[in-house]
Scaffold this motif. Sequence first.
Motif: not given
Length: 248
Positions: A80-88
């Motif tokens: 886990p970290g800074d990755r932003v979840l995106k639609d899809g």
Amino acid sequence: MIVIKTERELEVMRKAGQIVALTHAHLKPYIKPGITTGEIDALAESFIRSHDATPSFLGYGGFTGSVCASVNEELVHGIPGDRVLKDGDVISLDIGAYYNGYHGDSAWTYGVGTISEEDQRLLDSTEESLYKGLEQVRPGNRLSDISHAIQSYIEPLGYSVVREYVGHGVGQDLHEDPQIPHYGPPGKGPRLKPGMVLAIEPMINAGSRYVKTLSDNWTVVTVDKKNCAHFEHTIAITDSGYEILTKA
């Protein structure tokens, strides 16, 4: 050595498993575009600790997260970290809780926003393969009957079973004997007995079965960069079948 759990131990493991299931339920509404995997991790850790348990994965072998958060082509052990979840996107959350000396362990793969029909089929099929494996869980059957049921269901659908990562026993240790592949011929391995506690966790790729570990020495990804899915329950073998411990 496969450890047979007593009824007292199973009572504690039911609570550990319930905490895991409740954590999944708690996180599900937050799995939306814009949240980071680190924020999901913080929510999970706080929730697990609020139930007088500790995250099983935090510090395990040096892992820095409370949950494994694996996105799209990431199969397992995503940090886990800074990755932003995106639609899809699709995200697999592998969650463990350590309660009164025993672990619960469950993984689930979630769609983020609106996902493609192709990805939804992958998720639905992988979840179904878990239950196809569980249909073989009863005293007297062999361990590989579970493995064979998963493989023989999922491969005709055009998906691949990962070989390098397997299910396992659960108890006072997060990973106990036996190892449980999700492929192979039936009728092999130890006979199933009441009191065994197993984590069954098919890891299925949309493309080829091959995976590799990234330079962080944790995150496992598909070599062809196609998406994958991971579904897991901890179950106890009973006199007549099985009981899912990782349920609310």
